[in-house]
Motif scaffolding. Structure first.
Motif, PDB file in Angstrom:
ATOM      1  N   TRP A 149      13.462 -34.764 -26.303  1.00 41.32           N
ATOM      2  CA  TRP A 149      14.134 -33.472 -26.399  1.00 41.32           C
ATOM      3  C   TRP A 149      15.608 -33.614 -26.014  1.00 41.32           C
ATOM      4  N   GLY A 165      10.512 -35.679 -21.325  1.00 46.86           N
ATOM      5  CA  GLY A 165      11.625 -34.914 -21.893  1.00 46.86           C
ATOM      6  C   GLY A 165      12.622 -35.751 -22.657  1.00 46.86           C
ATOM      7  N   VAL A 220       6.475 -29.952 -19.674  1.00 47.62           N
ATOM      8  CA  VAL A 220       7.826 -29.980 -20.237  1.00 47.62           C
ATOM      9  C   VAL A 220       8.106 -28.650 -20.938  1.00 47.62           C
ATOM     10  N   PRO A 243      10.914 -27.701 -23.463  1.00 47.78           N
ATOM     11  CA  PRO A 243      12.048 -28.295 -24.180  1.00 47.78           C
ATOM     12  C   PRO A 243      13.334 -27.489 -24.114  1.00 47.78           C
ATOM     13  N   CYS A 286       3.364 -33.427 -23.945  1.00 43.91           N
ATOM     14  CA  CYS A 286       4.439 -32.623 -23.353  1.00 43.91           C
ATOM     15  C   CYS A 286       3.873 -31.370 -22.680  1.00 43.91           C
ATOM     16  N   ILE A 338      15.384 -27.825 -20.887  1.00 44.58           N
ATOM     17  CA  ILE A 338      15.973 -29.101 -20.470  1.00 44.58           C
ATOM     18  C   ILE A 338      16.968 -29.647 -21.488  1.00 44.58           C
TER      19      ILE A 338
END
Length: 670
Positions: free
Chosen positions: A361, A358, A387, A389, A382, A392
């Motif tokens: 991002w 992450g 993940v 995006p 990712c 997070i």
């Protein structure tokens, strides 16, 4: 505003630009300018593209004038000789890349640089111009002048951008390698171009660890006899950098000393050079022999990058432009080009996976990113890491996500659209170091379809050729370019008769650039890249690009990476070998092998079920991240390893030895 037609049965678009987005785009402003100044009514992208590749002189002169490269009309002719190779562009023009990149000097951020530790550093346009002026004066004190080469062994930090612009401003020629490159890789590149000055970092930080490079820098200096001086740049942007080991006959200068000139406040002076004066030397990711030193010029890069960044990526002064790259990949050069259109350039020095996937991002949020450039490999990593995006990081300023390096599969498009923002344009592009741009581009007017690139770039006569050299639509063919581009190589360094250059691109069809990719141009005008044409999997007459194969294989949760090699010989079908890297904790038991073979049989074809499946620790790759399909194939055909691949061009030389050992041992046992 019309776009590509949607025929019955065509897939639904993943994303469609709003009327507001189309109206405020740079491409719409350019269309209006053409109507007002040229009387051209080209509000359909296909018509605009057709004009751009037919009236090459008119199109490229329009780029000069629309972007204000210089006051008044563009010098005529724009294209003096319409040949490939051997085209001549703007023979009466003089300009400076650095002057155009620095023509805006105020308190607007020019660079925002991030690191693994979360630190952000901002440099304004005025500050950047002052630093460039000081560095240029420092280079002159070291004896650097027009045509001299300045080599850099530096990470993706502001000092590297400053050094590049300073080099360009005095008419010298830039070339760079990333500091993770090994000694032989750097020497193989730089020794060919005989640099006068080396800028190097004595250490860098990556994946939470500090990497001391003092021994490597000393070894590199010792093998570059043309050096008169080395400038040691501190890894963190401070005044340090005095820990380098001295080299006989070479001065050692700190970064602070280089910038110690009092002329910075006056702003940089620029040496305007001919349109085709060398700007930089890039290197092919070729795996045999020495890397090809590709020379590109001030004018060609300026026009190509203005066109690509402003009209295709739709970047301008309000944008914060990022591409995750190192200084050893052409995308660094492309990223720095954001300064030409007034954008704030975002640099990131470190690992994309530190402390987790992450990281970039979160950097996007911290830096206010509007354009996020990355690679298909990062997107897929990712996805596999789980993940999300938008959950997070706040990505409310993000408008587009660019992907290049390898084909982005449809599921990558879908994942980005779902997890990065419904109104974010997924802008997959494809091009090469050879031209430092993309042949196949994104477009702010057109819809996005999963797995497809939106359009052929303006000014780029890209076609798909069948085996007879005839253009085809709706079927896979060789990606070729049939008209010259201003950013095509001026020449290769140390290739006086041009034979190496011609052999690299024009040996298949004289006068036609063969790029080495498989491409399909759909009836809607979109493009599908399906891998390198020299690594095609041809099984029982059924040809398939390797990217299709990897999409299926790496779709299994247990497999994080893979390499497929068709060991067939002309006239005889041989083994299809698959090498896989497993996720930690997974095993290549019979159940996984069965599921893998079933997936290939079901989603690709029964003829492409691998004959052998081997587990490896890492896929062998070049320094630019390309998988070594063709060299492994050549080695298995009997070519000695040292003839099939230069280990200095590899990111992980030990990996190819492991692959070859596995493949040859099973062949001997069969």
């Amino acid at each position: 505003m019309s776009s590509q037609s949607t025929s019955p049965g065509a897939p639904a678009p993943l994303w469609t630009p709003s009327e507001e987005r189309i109206a405020r785009s740079n491409l719409t402003a350019y269309r209006r300018w053409l109507a007002e100044t040229r009387g051209l009514d080209l509000d359909d992208y296909q018509r605009l593209w057709e004009w751009s590749v037919t009236d090459l002189d008119g199109f490229w002169r329009s780029q000069w004038e629309f972007f204000g490269v210089a006051e008044g009309d563009a010098p005529a002719p724009g294209l003096a000789e319409r040949l490939m190779p051997g085209s001549r562009w703007f023979p009466d023009a003089r300009l400076s890349y650095a002057e155009l990149a620095l023509r805006r000097r105020d308190d607007h951020p020019a660079i925002v640089a991030g690191r693994e530790d979360g630190d952000l550093r901002t440099i304004t346009r005025a500050e950047l111009a002052g630093m460039v002026a000081a560095a240029a004066e420092g280079l002159r004190r070291l004896g650097v002048g027009n045509g001299d080469r300045v080599a850099a062994y530096l990470p993706n930090v502001p000092e590297t951008v400053v050094a590049f612009l300073a080099t360009a401003s005095i008419g010298a020629i830039w070339s760079s390698c990333s500091p993770e490159f090994g000694i032989s890789s750097v020497v193989d590149r730089f020794r060919q171009i005989e640099p006068k000055v080396l800028l190097a970092v004595d250490g860098y930080r990556y994946a939470g660890r500090c990497h001391d490079r003092r021994d490597e820098v000393a070894a590199i200096r010792a093998q570059l006899p043309t050096l008169s001086a080395a400038v040691i740049v501190p890894p963190g942007g401070g005044d340090g950098g005095d820990g380098a080991k001295p080299a006989a006959g070479q001065a050692t200068v700190t970064w602070a000393d280089l910038l110690s000139s009092g002329s910075a406040a006056e702003g940089p002076g620029f040496e305007r050079v001919p349109f085709e004066h060398p700007l930089w030397i890039l290197y092919s990711s070729g795996t045999t022999g020495l890397p090809k030193p590709i020379v590109q010029g001030h004018g060609g890069i300026v026009l190509e990058h203005l066109k690509s960044l402003a009209l295709h990526l739709d970047l301008g002064p309000d944008d914060r432009f990022f591409w995750f790259t190192t200084t050893g990949w052409m995308m660094w050069n492309f990223l720095v080009g954001g300064l030409l259109v007034g954008s704030t350039v975002l640099l990131y020095d470190g690992s994309p996976g530190q402390p987790d996937m992450g990281a970039l991002w979160r950097f996007a949020e911290a830096a206010g990113m509007t354009y996020f450039g990355t690679s298909a490999a990062y997107v897929l990593a990712c996805m596999k890491a789980g993940v999300e995006p938008a959950s997070i990081a706040r990505l409310d300023r993000l408008r587009s996500i660019g992907s290049t390096g390898s084909p982005l599969p449809p599921e990558g498009f879908d994942w980005l659209q779902e997890h990065a923002g419904a109104d974010v344009q997924v802008a997959s592009v494809s091009g090469g170091t050879d031209v430092c741009t993309a042949f196949a581009q994104s477009c702010p007017w057109l819809p996005v379809y999963s797995g497809e690139i939106q359009c052929r770039a303006l000014g780029t006569k890209l076609e798909a050729f069948d085996e007879r050299g005839e253009p085809v639509v709706g079927q896979v063919g060789e990606l070729v370019v049939t008209e010259p581009l201003p950013s095509m190589p001026l020449y290769f360094w140390n290739d006086p008769d041009g034979s190496r250059y011609r052999d690299s691109y024009f040996s298949t069809w004289p006068g036609v650039w063969r790029h080495g990719d498989w491409v399909e141009i759909t009836p809607r005008g979109t493009l599908i890249i399906s891998g390198r044409s020299d690594s095609t999997l041809n099984r029982g007459g059924v040809r398939m690009g390797t990217s299709e194969f990897y999409r299926v294989v790496e779709g299994l949760d247990e497999i994080t990476d893979s390499l497929v090699v068709d060991a067939s010989e002309p006239g005889r079908e041989g083994r299809l070998l698959l090498f896989v890297v497993l996720r930690p904790g997974s095993e290549a038991d019979e159940e996984l092998r069965r599921r893998l073979r079933d997936a290939v049989r079901r989603e690709l074809s029964p003829r492409h079920v691998p004959d052998e499946i081997h587990v490896i620790e890492a896929v062998p790759r070049t320094l630019s991240g390309k998988k070594l399909e063709v060299p492994v194939k050549r080695i298995l055909a009997g070519v000695p390893l040292d003839k099939a691949v230069s280990e200095g061009a590899l990111a992980n030389p030990e990996a190819i030895h492991a692959v070859v050992a596995l493949a040859t041992s099973t062949a001997q046992g069969s």
